[in-house]
Design a protein around this motif. Structure first.
Motif, mmCIF file in Angstrom:
data_model
loop_
_atom_site.group_PDB
_atom_site.id
_atom_site.type_symbol
_atom_site.label_atom_id
_atom_site.label_comp_id
_atom_site.label_asym_id
_atom_site.label_seq_id
_atom_site.Cartn_x
_atom_site.Cartn_y
_atom_site.Cartn_z
ATOM 1 N N THR A 199 16.005 10.246 5.646
ATOM 2 C CA THR A 199 15.405 11.440 5.027
ATOM 3 C C THR A 199 14.216 11.056 4.159
ATOM 4 O O THR A 199 13.148 11.677 4.229
ATOM 5 C CB THR A 199 16.456 12.136 4.124
ATOM 6 O OG1 THR A 199 17.574 12.465 4.920
ATOM 7 C CG2 THR A 199 15.898 13.371 3.462
ATOM 8 N N THR A 200 14.406 10.017 3.325
ATOM 9 C CA THR A 200 13.354 9.642 2.374
ATOM 10 C C THR A 200 12.095 9.152 3.108
ATOM 11 O O THR A 200 10.980 9.564 2.771
ATOM 12 C CB THR A 200 13.875 8.546 1.417
ATOM 13 O OG1 THR A 200 14.617 7.595 2.173
ATOM 14 C CG2 THR A 200 14.746 9.128 0.325
ATOM 15 N N SER A 201 12.282 8.315 4.121
ATOM 16 C CA SER A 201 11.112 7.803 4.841
ATOM 17 C C SER A 201 10.419 8.907 5.641
ATOM 18 O O SER A 201 9.191 8.952 5.707
ATOM 19 C CB SER A 201 11.512 6.659 5.778
ATOM 20 O OG SER A 201 11.917 5.555 5.027
ATOM 21 N N ALA A 202 11.211 9.800 6.233
ATOM 22 C CA ALA A 202 10.607 10.896 7.007
ATOM 23 C C ALA A 202 9.798 11.809 6.085
ATOM 24 O O ALA A 202 8.669 12.205 6.404
ATOM 25 C CB ALA A 202 11.682 11.680 7.753
ATOM 26 N N ALA A 203 10.363 12.133 4.920
ATOM 27 C CA ALA A 203 9.644 12.999 3.969
ATOM 28 C C ALA A 203 8.376 12.296 3.481
ATOM 29 O O ALA A 203 7.311 12.918 3.323
ATOM 30 C CB ALA A 203 10.551 13.353 2.796
ATOM 31 N N ALA A 204 8.489 10.995 3.247
ATOM 32 C CA ALA A 204 7.323 10.214 2.798
ATOM 33 C C ALA A 204 6.233 10.228 3.871
ATOM 34 O O ALA A 204 5.038 10.329 3.565
ATOM 35 C CB ALA A 204 7.745 8.783 2.484
ATOM 36 N N ALA A 205 6.643 10.144 5.130
ATOM 37 C CA ALA A 205 5.662 10.133 6.229
ATOM 38 C C ALA A 205 4.902 11.459 6.280
ATOM 39 O O ALA A 205 3.669 11.478 6.433
ATOM 40 C CB ALA A 205 6.370 9.877 7.558
ATOM 41 N N ILE A 206 5.636 12.565 6.131
ATOM 42 C CA ILE A 206 4.981 13.888 6.157
ATOM 43 C C ILE A 206 3.934 13.962 5.034
ATOM 44 O O ILE A 206 2.798 14.398 5.241
ATOM 45 C CB ILE A 206 6.037 15.025 6.020
ATOM 46 C CG1 ILE A 206 6.959 15.025 7.246
ATOM 47 C CG2 ILE A 206 5.363 16.388 5.837
ATOM 48 C CD1 ILE A 206 8.226 15.858 7.089
ATOM 49 N N ALA A 207 4.316 13.471 3.854
ATOM 50 C CA ALA A 207 3.389 13.504 2.702
ATOM 51 C C ALA A 207 2.194 12.591 2.955
ATOM 52 O O ALA A 207 1.046 12.937 2.631
ATOM 53 C CB ALA A 207 4.133 13.086 1.439
ATOM 54 N N SER A 208 2.445 11.431 3.529
ATOM 55 C CA SER A 208 1.371 10.454 3.726
ATOM 56 C C SER A 208 0.342 10.944 4.748
ATOM 57 O O SER A 208 -0.863 10.735 4.579
ATOM 58 C CB SER A 208 1.970 9.113 4.158
ATOM 59 O OG SER A 208 1.013 8.099 4.070
ATOM 60 N N PHE A 209 0.827 11.598 5.805
ATOM 61 C CA PHE A 209 -0.113 12.140 6.803
ATOM 62 C C PHE A 209 -1.090 13.138 6.161
ATOM 63 O O PHE A 209 -2.241 13.230 6.555
ATOM 64 C CB PHE A 209 0.645 12.846 7.930
ATOM 65 C CG PHE A 209 1.213 11.913 8.968
ATOM 66 C CD1 PHE A 209 0.448 10.881 9.516
ATOM 67 C CD2 PHE A 209 2.521 12.066 9.421
ATOM 68 C CE1 PHE A 209 0.966 10.019 10.478
ATOM 69 C CE2 PHE A 209 3.053 11.210 10.382
ATOM 70 C CZ PHE A 209 2.272 10.195 10.913
ATOM 71 N N LYS A 210 -0.573 13.890 5.168
ATOM 72 C CA LYS A 210 -1.431 14.917 4.534
ATOM 73 C C LYS A 210 -2.416 14.294 3.552
ATOM 74 O O LYS A 210 -3.411 14.924 3.189
ATOM 75 C CB LYS A 210 -0.544 15.915 3.763
ATOM 76 C CG LYS A 210 0.256 16.831 4.671
ATOM 77 C CD LYS A 210 1.065 17.808 3.825
ATOM 78 C CE LYS A 210 2.032 18.582 4.700
ATOM 79 N NZ LYS A 210 3.218 19.025 3.952
ATOM 80 N N ASP A 211 -2.145 13.077 3.105
ATOM 81 C CA ASP A 211 -2.939 12.475 2.029
ATOM 82 C C ASP A 211 -4.167 11.746 2.602
ATOM 83 O O ASP A 211 -4.224 10.515 2.667
ATOM 84 C CB ASP A 211 -2.045 11.520 1.229
ATOM 85 C CG ASP A 211 -2.676 11.131 -0.098
ATOM 86 O OD1 ASP A 211 -3.888 11.389 -0.286
ATOM 87 O OD2 ASP A 211 -1.968 10.556 -0.939
ATOM 88 N N LYS A 212 -5.166 12.540 2.976
ATOM 89 C CA LYS A 212 -6.369 11.961 3.628
ATOM 90 C C LYS A 212 -7.147 11.064 2.668
ATOM 91 O O LYS A 212 -7.733 10.066 3.090
ATOM 92 C CB LYS A 212 -7.296 13.083 4.134
ATOM 93 C CG LYS A 212 -6.641 13.997 5.163
ATOM 94 C CD LYS A 212 -6.443 13.311 6.494
ATOM 95 C CE LYS A 212 -5.740 14.213 7.488
ATOM 96 N NZ LYS A 212 -4.895 13.509 8.446
ATOM 97 N N ALA A 213 -7.144 11.429 1.362
ATOM 98 C CA ALA A 213 -7.910 10.621 0.390
ATOM 99 C C ALA A 213 -7.331 9.207 0.328
ATOM 100 O O ALA A 213 -8.072 8.215 0.253
ATOM 101 C CB ALA A 213 -7.866 11.280 -0.981
ATOM 102 N N PHE A 214 -6.003 9.120 0.391
ATOM 103 C CA PHE A 214 -5.353 7.807 0.371
ATOM 104 C C PHE A 214 -5.796 6.992 1.600
ATOM 105 O O PHE A 214 -6.157 5.819 1.496
ATOM 106 C CB PHE A 214 -3.822 7.973 0.359
ATOM 107 C CG PHE A 214 -3.087 6.712 0.716
ATOM 108 C CD1 PHE A 214 -2.958 5.683 -0.210
ATOM 109 C CD2 PHE A 214 -2.542 6.543 1.985
ATOM 110 C CE1 PHE A 214 -2.302 4.502 0.138
ATOM 111 C CE2 PHE A 214 -1.892 5.369 2.328
ATOM 112 C CZ PHE A 214 -1.766 4.344 1.396
ATOM 113 N N GLN A 215 -5.770 7.646 2.763
ATOM 114 C CA GLN A 215 -6.123 6.926 4.005
ATOM 115 C C GLN A 215 -7.564 6.428 3.946
ATOM 116 O O GLN A 215 -7.876 5.304 4.342
ATOM 117 C CB GLN A 215 -5.916 7.837 5.217
ATOM 118 C CG GLN A 215 -4.458 8.199 5.437
ATOM 119 C CD GLN A 215 -4.255 9.403 6.343
ATOM 120 O OE1 GLN A 215 -4.980 9.602 7.315
ATOM 121 N NE2 GLN A 215 -3.285 10.231 6.012
ATOM 122 N N GLU A 216 -8.458 7.270 3.403
ATOM 123 C CA GLU A 216 -9.865 6.852 3.281
ATOM 124 C C GLU A 216 -10.004 5.662 2.335
ATOM 125 O O GLU A 216 -10.770 4.733 2.593
ATOM 126 C CB GLU A 216 -10.729 8.024 2.787
ATOM 127 C CG GLU A 216 -11.111 8.960 3.932
ATOM 128 C CD GLU A 216 -11.524 10.340 3.446
ATOM 129 O OE1 GLU A 216 -11.983 10.461 2.281
ATOM 130 O OE2 GLU A 216 -11.358 11.298 4.230
#
Ligand code: PLP
Length: 348
Positions: A244-261
């Motif tokens: 659950t924790t990793s899946a929820a983290a993945a959903i949040a990370s996909f949305k965090d475009k500034a982090f990816q940049e």
């Protein structure tokens, strides 16, 4: 896997690591949004992860223009890669490059042999797609293409790989391991996901271990035809290993475009520093489309590795094309400076 275990044992035994540049991890991750999602969902961890993993599958399907039944989750992509090899090994031979992420693996974990066809890279260290096409036969059940390739960091021209997928997929499953695709110049068009959308027998593997910094959180996924994924499920947990924790983290990370940049920008800066370091010391390197760089060395890999480790910096080595090579993962600028210092001492 045995090499991985030996490497992990070496890291565990190392007195003090200043820079861990041996497993292509991402030192800037995971994002704060992902960490918040972990702490927000942790209290609900007594529940099985079904609803959250379904939400993640839907998000991945949407991002890739496929349907949720074309997405299979895994605890990292290793699980799905191993399942693909077991599935293919049961039916025929696995074709791969002589130098790629899985070229050390031609035995199954249960001791049985996985029949392989290994095709050397071209002179400029690309997959030799023409030779692969020529060697393709009726008993080839899977063609493994790692793009960008590990350990070289070299990428295939997208149009060439795309034509290969068109031509080869009616004869064999084409598995494109896109673990490093996020670091490619144009991930959206460099990816071969379009062939999954077209209904072809192409399987894409992705991981959040790299750009998203999830190596320890373990989220990976396969994109493929529903019938292929149904078969693949027989060889793995079918997504049940995802928490659950990793899946929820993945959903949040996909949305965090500034982090990816931010990760891409920092990776580019550290990579440039590494290129400049190598050039200033008269070393060449293979220009990399990933978060690591491979370069030829003048001593045996194991000798360099041990000297570097004594300086607190872990790197990896390879031998192919009659040449010893060192692979350095991209780390923070401080880690790259630690590499520079340790490398200068180790080769002097
Ligand atoms: N594929 C490639 C090319 C890799 O380099 C790696 C790990 O470094 C993996 C797959 C497996 O990654 P993970 O199991 O963390 O998703």
């Amino acid at each position: 896997r045995e090499l991985e275990l030996a490497h992990e044992a070496m890291l565990a035994a190392a007195p003090q690591i200043k820079a861990r540049l041996s497993s292509n991890e991402n030192p800037w991750g995971p994002s704060t949004a992902a960490i918040k999602a972990i702490s927000d969902t942790a209290p609900k961890s007594f529940l099985y992860a079904g609803p959250v993993t379904m939400e993640l599958r839907k998000a991945i399907a949407e991002m890739n223009g496929v349907s949720p039944d074309q997405v299979l989750l895994g605890a990292g992509s290793s699980e799905l890669l191993m399942a693909s090899l077991l599935m293919a090994g049961a039916k025929g031979k696995v074709m791969m490059a002589e130098t790629c992420y899985i070229s050390g693996r031609d035995a199954r974990e249960d001791g049985a042999t996985m029949p392989t066809i290994k095709v050397p890279l071209t002179k400029d260290y690309q997959y030799d797609l023409d030779a692969m096409d020529t060697r393709l036969s009726a008993d080839t059940s899977l063609i493994y293409i790692c793009n960008p390739n590990n350990p070289t960091g070299v990428m295939l021209p997208s149009a060439k790989l795309s034509s290969f997928c068109d031509a080869a997929s009616p004869k064999s499953t084409v598995l494109v391991d896109e673990a490093y695709i996020d670091y490619a110049p144009n991930p959206a068009t460099d990816s071969m996901v379009e062939h999954v959308r077209k209904g072809q027998n192409v399987l894409i593997l992705r991981t959040l271990s790299k750009l998203h910094g999830f190596a320890g959180l373990r989220i990976g996924y396969a994109l493929g035809q529903p019938a292929t994924l149904k078969e693949l499920r027989k060889y793995c947990s079918g997504g049940f290993t995802v928490s659950t924790t990793s899946a929820a983290a993945a959903i949040a990370s996909f949305k965090d475009k500034a982090f990816q940049e931010m990760v891409l920008k920092n990776t580019a800066e550290s990579k440039k520093f590494l290129y400049d370091t190598l050039k200033s010391m008269d070393y060449t390197y293979l220009p990399s489309s990933a978060n690591f760089v491979l370069f030829p060395i003048k001593v045996k890999g194991q000798v360099l590795l041990q000297k570097m480790m004594a300086e607190g910096v872990s790197v990896r080595s390879w031998f192919f094309d009659q040449q010893n090579w060192c692979r350095v993962s991209i780390g923070t600028m401080d880690e790259m400076k630690a590499f520079k210092e340790a490398f200068a001492k180790s080769v002097s």
